[in-house]
Enzyme design. Structure first.
Site, PDB file in Angstrom:
ATOM      1  N   GLU A   1       7.612  -5.916 -14.849  1.00  0.00           N
ATOM      2  CA  GLU A   1       8.655  -6.934 -15.017  1.00  0.00           C
ATOM      3  C   GLU A   1       9.304  -6.804 -16.396  1.00  0.00           C
ATOM      4  OE1 GLU A   1       7.019 -10.802 -14.237  1.00  0.00           O
ATOM      5  OE2 GLU A   1       8.704 -11.893 -15.101  1.00  0.00           O
TER       6      GLU A   1
ATOM      7  N   LYS B   1      13.726 -17.851 -11.285  1.00  0.00           N
ATOM      8  CA  LYS B   1      13.314 -19.086 -11.966  1.00  0.00           C
ATOM      9  C   LYS B   1      14.515 -20.006 -11.987  1.00  0.00           C
ATOM     10  CE  LYS B   1      10.280 -16.837 -15.318  1.00  0.00           C
ATOM     11  NZ  LYS B   1      10.085 -16.503 -16.732  1.00  0.00           N
TER      12      LYS B   1
ATOM     13  N   ASP C   1      13.555 -10.253 -14.862  1.00  0.00           N
ATOM     14  CA  ASP C   1      13.368 -11.682 -15.156  1.00  0.00           C
ATOM     15  C   ASP C   1      14.483 -12.084 -16.133  1.00  0.00           C
ATOM     16  OD1 ASP C   1      12.615 -14.188 -16.078  1.00  0.00           O
ATOM     17  OD2 ASP C   1      10.584 -13.653 -16.660  1.00  0.00           O
TER      18      ASP C   1
ATOM     19  N   ASP D   1       4.085  -7.790 -17.010  1.00  0.00           N
ATOM     20  CA  ASP D   1       5.335  -8.381 -17.495  1.00  0.00           C
ATOM     21  C   ASP D   1       5.458  -8.085 -18.984  1.00  0.00           C
ATOM     22  OD1 ASP D   1       7.539  -9.900 -18.146  1.00  0.00           O
ATOM     23  OD2 ASP D   1       6.690 -11.828 -17.515  1.00  0.00           O
TER      24      ASP D   1
ATOM     25  N   SER E   1      -0.144 -15.904 -14.203  1.00  0.00           N
ATOM     26  CA  SER E   1       0.360 -15.103 -15.311  1.00  0.00           C
ATOM     27  C   SER E   1      -0.645 -15.216 -16.445  1.00  0.00           C
ATOM     28  CB  SER E   1       1.726 -15.657 -15.743  1.00  0.00           C
ATOM     29  OG  SER E   1       2.167 -15.018 -16.914  1.00  0.00           O
TER      30      SER E   1
ATOM     31  N   GLY F   1       7.693 -18.853 -13.329  1.00  0.00           N
ATOM     32  CA  GLY F   1       7.453 -20.154 -13.943  1.00  0.00           C
ATOM     33  C   GLY F   1       7.769 -20.114 -15.425  1.00  0.00           C
TER      34      GLY F   1
ATOM     35  N   LYS G   1      -0.907 -11.297 -12.841  1.00  0.00           N
ATOM     36  CA  LYS G   1       0.152 -10.702 -13.667  1.00  0.00           C
ATOM     37  C   LYS G   1      -0.331 -10.684 -15.108  1.00  0.00           C
ATOM     38  CE  LYS G   1       4.324 -12.706 -15.431  1.00  0.00           C
ATOM     39  NZ  LYS G   1       5.594 -13.408 -15.128  1.00  0.00           N
TER      40      LYS G   1
ATOM     41  N   LYS H   1       0.436  -9.982 -19.040  1.00  0.00           N
ATOM     42  CA  LYS H   1       1.474  -9.816 -20.057  1.00  0.00           C
ATOM     43  C   LYS H   1       1.159  -8.563 -20.861  1.00  0.00           C
ATOM     44  CE  LYS H   1       3.962 -13.635 -19.609  1.00  0.00           C
ATOM     45  NZ  LYS H   1       5.406 -13.585 -19.314  1.00  0.00           N
TER      46      LYS H   1
HETATM   47  O1  OSB Z   1       8.243 -14.067 -18.483  1.00  0.00           O
HETATM   48  O2  OSB Z   1       7.531 -14.996 -16.745  1.00  0.00           O
HETATM   49  C1  OSB Z   1       7.720 -15.023 -17.955  1.00  0.00           C
HETATM   50  C2  OSB Z   1       6.211 -18.163 -19.453  1.00  0.00           C
HETATM   51  C3  OSB Z   1       7.168 -18.475 -20.383  1.00  0.00           C
HETATM   52  C4  OSB Z   1       8.255 -17.658 -20.528  1.00  0.00           C
HETATM   53  C5  OSB Z   1       8.394 -16.527 -19.753  1.00  0.00           C
HETATM   54  C6  OSB Z   1       7.444 -16.215 -18.802  1.00  0.00           C
HETATM   55  C7  OSB Z   1       6.324 -17.031 -18.680  1.00  0.00           C
HETATM   56  C8  OSB Z   1       5.218 -16.761 -17.779  1.00  0.00           C
HETATM   57  C9  OSB Z   1       4.423 -17.944 -17.325  1.00  0.00           C
HETATM   58  O3  OSB Z   1       4.896 -15.657 -17.431  1.00  0.00           O
HETATM   59  C10 OSB Z   1       4.550 -18.169 -15.881  1.00  0.00           C
HETATM   60  C11 OSB Z   1       4.025 -19.526 -15.491  1.00  0.00           C
HETATM   61  O4  OSB Z   1       4.674 -20.536 -15.780  1.00  0.00           O
HETATM   62  O5  OSB Z   1       2.976 -19.576 -14.857  1.00  0.00           O
HETATM   63 MG    MG Z   2       8.737 -12.687 -17.049  1.00  0.00          MG
END
Ligand code: OSB
Ligand code: MG
Length: 372
Positions: A214, A263, A239, A189, A135, A291, A161, A163
């Site tokens: 996402e 998660k 999510d 995401d 991510s 995660g 992925k 953001k």
């Molecule tokens: O939306 O998936 C998410 C981290 C913190 C809060 C939300 C998200 C995330 C990540 C990190 O995308 C994913 C990771 O831990 O590698």
């Molecule tokens: Mg997410």
């Protein structure tokens, strides 16, 4: 098993680089680690909260008071318990799923260690390794993003992925697609940062052949996700919305979801996470393991979960060094040929590095049966 006490620690671990999402930027992972003390021995769990109540209503600063006042007493009051009892004992408390999940993990870890069972055996997983995905946070420039993604691809990550948020979407996603070509598995995401009126705009993501988009909209906007899914070719992944099997079942009926990010923290623990996996499998909805920037404690258990058969898509399963220079476990998970090995040791799959954990601890609270 008898729960004798709970140790709650607030731990602050520096990140290798700031991680920026639609919610804000973090340069330190600020989490609560739970240690369960039982007649079978100890067990550890990690609470997935972010520092701010933006991803969900939970936040790290409120976890220890909440556990102390409301959750721990429910577990310390019973004569004996097994991991599968934790959800039921905490069920009358509304929400606070990440806090509940952390307690369930600590109890599960103690029980598995005490019975010399690995989490992998407990779940019945047969895969011995899982592919790594990453991510990628929101950096300051598009060229910085392209460089960062190039580094991840070179390191062996099998899926990227990105953001996104309003103002950081078509341009950076297009730049990454053009830089690395049509074969790179790419998804985005939005962390709930768009409005349902943005559906027409989001349809332009179809240009980039993404694996999925996402959580574009707020957690309670299931119909908006259904409207988007009907309007675009890009699969819609949930999510933040997917807090329980009940919600996911409704989302499937509403056609608001094509893919689910599972998660354990967000859904209240591993028991619910496995049920969500089973539910999605029964409906042929593919899932992947997300995660929450976990330390090696939370990450090990995610790696085992992600080895279940229904996890057919590459998740945010990255090795320790994606986020941390130093972890709080003795053998931090490493990427080999783009994969993580599924831990097979008794317990959830890690050994705590007590020195590293002590050095990162900024607050510690001890709860026992007398103070319940
Ligand atoms: O939306 O998936 C998410 C981290 C913190 C809060 C939300 C998200 C995330 C990540 C990190 O995308 C994913 C990771 O831990 O590698
Ligand atoms: Mg997410």
């Amino acid at each position: 098993m008898r729960l004798e006490g709970l140790e709650l620690r607030r731990v602050q671990l520096p990140l290798v680089a700031p991680f920026t999402t639609a919610f804000g930027s973090q340069s330190v992972r600020d989490v609560v680690i739970v240690r369960a003390l039982t007649d079978l021995g100890e067990g550890w769990g990690e609470c997935a909260t972010m520092p701010w109540p933006l991803y969900s209503s939970e936040s790290t600063d409120l976890v220890i008071p909440l556990m102390t006042a409301h959750l721990a007493p429910r577990l310390l009051a019973v004569e004996s318990l097994e991991p599968s009892d934790v959800g039921r004992l905490l069920a009358d408390v509304q929400g606070h799923r990440m806090a509940k999940a952390a307690l369930e993990s600590a109890v599960m870890d103690a029980w598995l260690r005490g019975t010399m069972t690995s989490f992998a055996e407990h779940l019945g997983v047969t895969r011995t390794r899982i592919p790594c995905g990453v991510s990628v946070g929101i950096p300051s420039t598009v060229t910085g993003l392209v460089d960062e993604v190039g580094g991840y691809l070179e390191a062996g990550y099998q899926r990227i992925k990105l953001k996104i948020r309003p103002g950081w979407d078509l341009e950076p996603v297009g730049a990454v697609r053009r830089a690395f070509g049509p074969d790179v598995p790419l998804q985005v995401d939005a962390n709930a940062s768009y409005h349902p009126s943005d559906i027409g705009f989001l349809a332009r993501l179809d240009l980039f052949d993404l694996l999925m988009v996402e959580q574009p909209f707020a957690a309670d906007r299931l119909m908006a996700h259904a409207d988007l899914a009907a309007a675009v070719r890009t699969p819609v992944c949930l999510d933040e919305s997917a807090t329980s099997c009940a919600v996911v079942a409704d989302a499937i009926r509403l056609r608001a979801v094509d893919v689910v990010n599972i998660k354990p923290g967000r859904v209240g623990g591993f028991a619910e996470a496995v049920w969500m996996h089973d539910l999605c499998r029964a409906h042929a909805v593919p899932v992947w393991c997300g995660g929450m920037v976990e330390t090696g404690i939370g990450r090990a258990a995610n790696t085992v979960l992600a080895a279940l058969d229904g996890f057919t898509l590459v998740g945010d399963n990255s090795p320790s060094d994606r986020f941390f220079a130093e972890d709080v476990v003795t053998r931090p998970m490493a990427m080999v040929d783009g994969h993580l090995e599924v831990p097979q040791s008794p317990g959830m799959g890690f050994e705590v590095d007590r020195g590293a954990l002590a050095a990162a601890t900024v607050q510690q609270v001890q709860l026992d049966r007398s103070g319940r």
